[in-house]
Design a protein around this motif. Structure first.
Motif, mmCIF file in Angstrom:
data_model
loop_
_atom_site.group_PDB
_atom_site.id
_atom_site.type_symbol
_atom_site.label_atom_id
_atom_site.label_comp_id
_atom_site.label_asym_id
_atom_site.label_seq_id
_atom_site.Cartn_x
_atom_site.Cartn_y
_atom_site.Cartn_z
ATOM 1 N N VAL A 43 0.862 -1.181 0.000
ATOM 2 C CA VAL A 43 0.000 0.000 0.000
ATOM 3 C C VAL A 43 0.897 1.229 0.000
ATOM 4 O O VAL A 43 1.938 1.235 0.657
ATOM 5 N N GLY A 44 0.483 2.251 -0.734
ATOM 6 C CA GLY A 44 1.296 3.459 -0.720
ATOM 7 C C GLY A 44 0.739 4.560 -1.590
ATOM 8 O O GLY A 44 -0.382 4.473 -2.096
ATOM 9 N N ASN A 45 1.548 5.583 -1.757
ATOM 10 C CA ASN A 45 1.168 6.746 -2.547
ATOM 11 C C ASN A 45 2.286 7.086 -3.520
ATOM 12 O O ASN A 45 3.466 6.934 -3.210
ATOM 13 N N ILE A 46 1.873 7.539 -4.686
ATOM 14 C CA ILE A 46 2.792 8.157 -5.639
ATOM 15 C C ILE A 46 2.374 9.620 -5.698
ATOM 16 O O ILE A 46 1.227 9.926 -6.036
ATOM 17 N N ILE A 47 3.276 10.504 -5.342
ATOM 18 C CA ILE A 47 2.957 11.929 -5.258
ATOM 19 C C ILE A 47 3.723 12.671 -6.345
ATOM 20 O O ILE A 47 4.959 12.628 -6.386
ATOM 21 N N PHE A 48 2.981 13.311 -7.221
ATOM 22 C CA PHE A 48 3.570 14.181 -8.233
ATOM 23 C C PHE A 48 3.597 15.577 -7.627
ATOM 24 O O PHE A 48 2.588 16.263 -7.573
ATOM 25 N N SER A 49 4.761 15.979 -7.156
ATOM 26 C CA SER A 49 4.909 17.199 -6.381
ATOM 27 C C SER A 49 5.326 18.360 -7.278
ATOM 28 O O SER A 49 6.176 18.227 -8.138
ATOM 29 N N GLY A 50 4.696 19.495 -7.042
ATOM 30 C CA GLY A 50 4.998 20.725 -7.764
ATOM 31 C C GLY A 50 4.230 21.849 -7.106
ATOM 32 O O GLY A 50 4.028 21.844 -5.891
ATOM 33 N N LEU A 51 3.776 22.796 -7.881
ATOM 34 C CA LEU A 51 2.920 23.849 -7.345
ATOM 35 C C LEU A 51 1.656 23.224 -6.766
ATOM 36 O O LEU A 51 1.163 23.634 -5.726
ATOM 37 N N ILE A 52 1.145 22.212 -7.440
ATOM 38 C CA ILE A 52 0.003 21.422 -6.974
ATOM 39 C C ILE A 52 0.482 19.989 -6.784
ATOM 40 O O ILE A 52 1.108 19.417 -7.672
ATOM 41 N N ASN A 53 0.209 19.398 -5.620
ATOM 42 C CA ASN A 53 0.543 18.000 -5.388
ATOM 43 C C ASN A 53 -0.604 17.119 -5.864
ATOM 44 O O ASN A 53 -1.748 17.320 -5.467
ATOM 45 N N ARG A 54 -0.277 16.162 -6.721
ATOM 46 C CA ARG A 54 -1.270 15.204 -7.219
ATOM 47 C C ARG A 54 -0.904 13.841 -6.654
ATOM 48 O O ARG A 54 0.107 13.262 -7.040
ATOM 49 N N THR A 55 -1.731 13.358 -5.745
ATOM 50 C CA THR A 55 -1.457 12.105 -5.051
ATOM 51 C C THR A 55 -2.264 10.975 -5.680
ATOM 52 O O THR A 55 -3.452 11.115 -5.933
ATOM 53 N N HIS A 56 -1.578 9.858 -5.918
ATOM 54 C CA HIS A 56 -2.224 8.652 -6.419
ATOM 55 C C HIS A 56 -2.032 7.569 -5.359
ATOM 56 O O HIS A 56 -0.893 7.169 -5.076
ATOM 57 N N HIS A 57 -3.137 7.109 -4.774
ATOM 58 C CA HIS A 57 -3.088 6.058 -3.758
ATOM 59 C C HIS A 57 -3.081 4.696 -4.467
ATOM 60 O O HIS A 57 -3.901 4.445 -5.352
ATOM 61 N N VAL A 58 -2.153 3.823 -4.074
ATOM 62 C CA VAL A 58 -1.987 2.529 -4.732
ATOM 63 C C VAL A 58 -2.123 1.418 -3.700
ATOM 64 O O VAL A 58 -1.523 1.487 -2.623
ATOM 65 N N GLU A 59 -2.929 0.399 -4.034
ATOM 66 C CA GLU A 59 -3.029 -0.817 -3.224
ATOM 67 C C GLU A 59 -2.872 -2.002 -4.158
ATOM 68 O O GLU A 59 -3.548 -2.082 -5.175
ATOM 69 N N MET A 60 -1.960 -2.917 -3.811
ATOM 70 C CA MET A 60 -1.717 -4.097 -4.617
ATOM 71 C C MET A 60 -1.686 -5.313 -3.705
ATOM 72 O O MET A 60 -1.070 -5.275 -2.633
ATOM 73 N N GLU A 61 -2.369 -6.370 -4.129
ATOM 74 C CA GLU A 61 -2.360 -7.609 -3.345
ATOM 75 C C GLU A 61 -2.335 -8.800 -4.284
ATOM 76 O O GLU A 61 -3.065 -8.849 -5.279
ATOM 77 N N PHE A 62 -1.471 -9.767 -3.971
ATOM 78 C CA PHE A 62 -1.388 -11.015 -4.722
ATOM 79 C C PHE A 62 -1.414 -12.156 -3.726
ATOM 80 O O PHE A 62 -0.737 -12.109 -2.708
ATOM 81 N N ALA A 63 -2.202 -13.189 -4.034
ATOM 82 C CA ALA A 63 -2.261 -14.369 -3.170
ATOM 83 C C ALA A 63 -2.371 -15.611 -4.042
ATOM 84 O O ALA A 63 -3.103 -15.614 -5.034
ATOM 85 N N ALA A 64 -1.638 -16.639 -3.670
ATOM 86 C CA ALA A 64 -1.692 -17.922 -4.367
ATOM 87 C C ALA A 64 -1.923 -19.009 -3.338
ATOM 88 O O ALA A 64 -1.225 -19.079 -2.323
ATOM 89 N N ALA A 65 -2.913 -19.848 -3.601
ATOM 90 C CA ALA A 65 -3.251 -20.947 -2.696
ATOM 91 C C ALA A 65 -2.190 -22.048 -2.816
ATOM 92 O O ALA A 65 -1.398 -22.058 -3.765
ATOM 93 N N PRO A 66 -2.188 -22.990 -1.866
ATOM 94 C CA PRO A 66 -1.241 -24.107 -1.974
ATOM 95 C C PRO A 66 -1.368 -24.808 -3.322
ATOM 96 O O PRO A 66 -2.466 -24.959 -3.855
#
Length: 147
Positions: A43-66
């Protein structure tokens, strides 16, 4: 692969900040063994910082069963709302979900199982949704092993 970055003439991005946390990590001691559940979540954020901050919230999940009898991959990217030159830009989500289910494996996989065409199938379901979640691409399919 090529990655090109260019700056806008108006309100350019001065810095890109990556802030990620490892939420979950389940791994086997011996990676050559295929028995055991595996999963990772970030989980995290990618922030495009400048005069205006544009934040992109990212969530990634991977699961594999036995035995990899099923696997799930979820990716969610949400551009958070911001205002630029007196115009409000609302939240904009992009969601990707992929599920795979493997049928025909009631016991550990043997080499002869890999050459059988009739027994084993995989059901895949992929979905990409964006915007107000009313725009969607969905692909479902059943696959058989090849000899």
């Amino acid at each position: 692969a090529h990655f090109m970055v260019s700056r806008s003439q108006v309100d350019p991005v001065e810095e890109v900040i990556f802030e990620f946390d490892l939420r979950k990590f389940q791994y086997m001691e011996n990676p050559q063994k295929i028995i055991g559940e595996k999963s990772i979540a970030v989980v995290g954020n990618i922030i495009f910082s400048g005069l205006i901050n544009r934040t992109h919230h990212v969530e990634m999940e991977f699961a594999a069963a036995p035995m990899w009898t099923k696997s799930n991959f979820d990716l969610e990217i949400r551009r958070m709302p911001f205002m630029l030159q007196s115009k409000n830009y609302p939240e904009f989500p992009i969601l990707f979900h992929m599920n795979n289910r493997y049928f025909g494996f009631d016991r550990p996989i043997l080499f002869k199982d890999l050459t059988s065409v009739e027994k084993h199938t995989v059901h895949s379901n992929m979905e990409l949704t964006w915007g107000h979640l009313d725009q969607k691409i969905k692909i479902e399919g059943d696959h058989k092993t090849t000899a």
